[in-house]
Design an enzyme around this catalytic site. Sequence first.
Site: not given
Length: 294
Positions: A10, A12-13, A67, A69-70, A72, A274
């Site tokens: 939440p 992000s964006g 990236d 989140t993707v 993970e 990261d």
Amino acid sequence: MKKAVLIVNPSSGGEKAKEYEAMTEEKLQTYFDEVVVLHTEKAKDATNFAREAAAEQVHSVFAMGGDGTVNEVISGLAEQAYRPNFGFFPLGTVNDLARALNIPLDPEEAIQHFSMDTIKSLDIGKINEQYFMNIVAIGTIPEAINDVDPEKKTKLGKMAYFISGIKQLVNTHAYTFELVVDGTKETIKSSTLLIGLTDSVGGFETFLPEAKIDDGKLHLVYLKDSSMIDTLKTLPDLLKGVDHSTDNLAYQTAEKIDISLVDEEELATNIDGDEGDKLPVTISVLPSHLNVYC
């Protein structure tokens, strides 16, 4: 019953994150009998959610975020006995995997254009016990990227990485690495090593023009530099895309690479933007490991 899990970061964006989430849920409901939306609150939540979805054997798992989140979500699906189809909607700073898969970088456009008709096989990288979807970077410039302030990353996007890397050039330090590339050992001196899976790196598309999402290869690039002047000489070769070795840098493909330091105390890796494990590391590729919507 066909079930999908949508994992949302939440944070992000920006202000439109909730709007994008609602649009995505509505879009997915046209394809699936049930859509479960889960929100991340802390690191590794997305990985745990994805792993639980795989154990439940849901049809598809989707990520909505940057990236990180993707990465993970992919990490939660990797090497599971059952791996759901994977999809994602980019809300991040760089969105390298979206670039490699030609997914629109505008979130609303990506949601509108989503279709279950096109699925491709996706290689996944493994570094020690972690996973990556795009790149592992090691050395002087990656160390600078590890130090980028999260607020600057949000405000400046990929330029934050570029600016930090340029600043670090004045402190170029050449490390002595021992590499074992598909069983062949060599010792090299370099400030920076890059091990990529896709053609897009740091938002620079076609950085590795020979890299395909399903070629089953790691693409290794290292700079042949020992000073700031040497590093600067590599920039034209890097910016035009790397598909062969030159006087300024080396390029080769492999399936497994062991990397360690010679006579150095420690050095951290950077995994998909990261900070990751410190050397030594073993990097390998899991060929065509996930089915991804694109």
